[in-house]
Each structure stands twice: as structure tokens, then as C-alpha cells.
Design a protein around this motif. Structure first.
Motif, PDB file in Angstrom:
ATOM      1  N   PHE A  30      17.099  -3.226   7.653  1.00 50.82           N
ATOM      2  CA  PHE A  30      15.749  -3.765   7.579  1.00 50.82           C
ATOM      3  C   PHE A  30      15.838  -5.281   7.419  1.00 50.82           C
ATOM      4  N   GLU A  31      14.862  -5.990   7.969  1.00 54.45           N
ATOM      5  CA  GLU A  31      14.810  -7.445   7.861  1.00 54.45           C
ATOM      6  C   GLU A  31      13.738  -7.847   6.848  1.00 54.45           C
ATOM      7  N   ARG A  32      14.099  -8.764   5.947  1.00 52.78           N
ATOM      8  CA  ARG A  32      13.119  -9.262   4.979  1.00 52.78           C
ATOM      9  C   ARG A  32      12.193 -10.250   5.679  1.00 52.78           C
ATOM     10  N   ILE A  33      10.896  -9.966   5.621  1.00 51.67           N
ATOM     11  CA  ILE A  33       9.895 -10.800   6.280  1.00 51.67           C
ATOM     12  C   ILE A  33       9.234 -11.743   5.274  1.00 51.67           C
ATOM     13  N   ALA A  34       8.984 -11.236   4.070  1.00 55.02           N
ATOM     14  CA  ALA A  34       8.330 -12.054   3.046  1.00 55.02           C
ATOM     15  C   ALA A  34       8.709 -11.524   1.669  1.00 55.02           C
ATOM     16  N   SER A  35       8.691 -12.433   0.711  1.00 56.43           N
ATOM     17  CA  SER A  35       9.011 -12.060  -0.669  1.00 56.43           C
ATOM     18  C   SER A  35       8.084 -12.829  -1.595  1.00 56.43           C
ATOM     19  N   GLY A  46      11.554  -4.663  14.256  1.00 55.79           N
ATOM     20  CA  GLY A  46      10.509  -5.563  14.712  1.00 55.79           C
ATOM     21  C   GLY A  46       9.131  -4.948  14.809  1.00 55.79           C
ATOM     22  N   GLU A  47       8.979  -3.697  14.332  1.00 54.78           N
ATOM     23  CA  GLU A  47       7.652  -3.090  14.491  1.00 54.78           C
ATOM     24  C   GLU A  47       7.153  -2.273  13.315  1.00 54.78           C
ATOM     25  N   SER A  48       8.018  -1.803  12.454  1.00 54.83           N
ATOM     26  CA  SER A  48       7.589  -0.949  11.336  1.00 54.83           C
ATOM     27  C   SER A  48       7.754  -1.702  10.018  1.00 54.83           C
ATOM     28  N   ASP A  49       6.649  -1.881   9.310  1.00 57.33           N
ATOM     29  CA  ASP A  49       6.678  -2.622   8.056  1.00 57.33           C
ATOM     30  C   ASP A  49       6.746  -1.694   6.852  1.00 57.33           C
ATOM     31  N   VAL A  50       7.562  -2.116   5.889  1.00 62.77           N
ATOM     32  CA  VAL A  50       7.694  -1.419   4.616  1.00 62.77           C
ATOM     33  C   VAL A  50       7.479  -2.451   3.520  1.00 62.77           C
ATOM     34  N   TYR A  51       6.577  -2.151   2.603  1.00 65.15           N
ATOM     35  CA  TYR A  51       6.338  -3.009   1.456  1.00 65.15           C
ATOM     36  C   TYR A  51       6.949  -2.341   0.234  1.00 65.15           C
ATOM     37  N   LEU A  52       7.878  -3.036  -0.411  1.00 67.90           N
ATOM     38  CA  LEU A  52       8.440  -2.568  -1.671  1.00 67.90           C
ATOM     39  C   LEU A  52       7.648  -3.244  -2.781  1.00 67.90           C
ATOM     40  N   VAL A  53       6.993  -2.444  -3.602  1.00 70.55           N
ATOM     41  CA  VAL A  53       6.076  -2.967  -4.611  1.00 70.55           C
ATOM     42  C   VAL A  53       6.593  -2.624  -6.001  1.00 70.55           C
ATOM     43  N   SER A  54       6.739  -3.646  -6.835  1.00 70.46           N
ATOM     44  CA  SER A  54       7.093  -3.441  -8.238  1.00 70.46           C
ATOM     45  C   SER A  54       5.805  -3.274  -9.019  1.00 70.46           C
ATOM     46  N   PRO A  55       5.540  -2.079  -9.511  1.00 71.63           N
ATOM     47  CA  PRO A  55       4.293  -1.871 -10.249  1.00 71.63           C
ATOM     48  C   PRO A  55       4.346  -2.550 -11.618  1.00 71.63           C
ATOM     49  N   PRO A  56       3.203  -2.762 -12.232  1.00 71.92           N
ATOM     50  CA  PRO A  56       3.201  -3.355 -13.578  1.00 71.92           C
ATOM     51  C   PRO A  56       3.938  -2.437 -14.552  1.00 71.92           C
ATOM     52  N   SER A  57       4.520  -3.027 -15.561  1.00 71.27           N
ATOM     53  CA  SER A  57       5.310  -2.246 -16.522  1.00 71.27           C
ATOM     54  C   SER A  57       4.486  -1.183 -17.240  1.00 71.27           C
ATOM     55  N   SER A  58       3.180  -1.354 -17.278  1.00 72.25           N
ATOM     56  CA  SER A  58       2.324  -0.360 -17.942  1.00 72.25           C
ATOM     57  C   SER A  58       2.216   0.937 -17.123  1.00 72.25           C
ATOM     58  N   ARG A  74      12.116   5.072  14.287  1.00 73.77           N
ATOM     59  CA  ARG A  74      13.012   5.246  15.432  1.00 73.77           C
ATOM     60  C   ARG A  74      14.324   4.571  15.063  1.00 73.77           C
ATOM     61  N   ALA A  75      15.443   5.242  15.328  1.00 75.22           N
ATOM     62  CA  ALA A  75      16.745   4.728  14.904  1.00 75.22           C
ATOM     63  C   ALA A  75      17.116   3.423  15.596  1.00 75.22           C
TER      64      ALA A  75
END
Length: 123
Positions: A30-35, A46-58, A74-75
Motif C-alpha cells: 500500500f502507498e501512503r497518500i496522507a498522514s 492507485g484506486e482503492s483507499d484505506v483509512y487507518l483511524v486511531s480512535p480516541p482513548s476513551s 485486486r491483487a
């Protein structure tokens, strides 16, 4: 008239350790697009986006994540064998490859939080 470019689809995954997760996903290809914490945006092929979200500690993330859900990709030109090899090198659990009756060859990779990623190629 030109249509504005919009994102077709994406998935958000709540993660317990953002840095471990991004290392894993980048290790798969996977390629990092934004942080912009608490969100990391990655892209597959180049077509499927995944957002990794750190939820609040609560917010406590308990139990198995994504039960009954496969997040599909797609592989790509390297195929499922290459993705499986990268996943295994990262210490991930890999199921398959399996030839499906709908004419695909597939693997399922489990990420550090227990989400199941389904990589597919034509059989």
C-alpha cells in the motif's frame, strides 16, 4: 462538461497501533497518500483507499474486528502469490491461495488488528 474527480469508495479501519498498522500495510505494498493524525490514508493499486483511524482513548476496541467482513482488493500485476509472500514475511496469517468457483484465485490476509483482507486475481 468535465466531472469533478471524486473518490469512488473507501474503507475506514479503527486501529489500536497506527504505526504498526501503517508498517504492515506499506509492507504489503500500500502507498501512503496522507498522514494527518489520527488518520492515515493509504492506497492500493492507485484506486482503492484505506483509512487507518486511531480512535480516541476513551473508545475501547474490544472483541474481534470485522467479523464476517472481507475487505477486497485486486491483487495487481504481481498476483496473489507475491502478496502472500509479503504478508508471510510480515508475520501475518495467510489463508490460501484458493481457486473459487467464480473463476478467481484468492488469499485472505489478517492484519495486526484482526481485519481480513481479501486479495483476488483471475483464475
Amino acid at each position: 462538461m468535465d466531472k469533478p474527480q471524486t473518490m469512488r469508495s473507501f474503507v475506514k479501519l479503527l486501529v489500536t497501533d497506527a504505526q504498526a498498522s501503517v508498517r504492515f500495510y506499506e509492507g504489503l505494498g500500500f502507498e501512503r497518500i496522507a498522514s494527518e493524525p489520527p488518520i492515515l490514508r493509504l492506497q492500493w493499486g492507485g484506486e482503492s483507499d484505506v483509512y487507518l483511524v486511531s480512535p480516541p482513548s476513551s473508545l475501547k476496541l474490544e472483541g474481534r474486528k470485522g467479523m464476517g467482513v472481507l475487505v477486497g482488493f485486486r491483487a495487481g500485476s504481481d498476483g496473489v502469490d507475491a502478496v502472500a509472500a509479503k504478508a508471510a514475511a510480515l508475520g501475518a496469517h495467510v489463508e490460501g491461495p484458493t481457486e473459487q468457483p467464480w473463476y478467481t484465485r484468492e488469499i485472505v490476509v489478517t492484519d495486526p488488528d484482526g481485519y481480513r483482507l481479501n486479495f483476488i486475481e483471475p483464475a
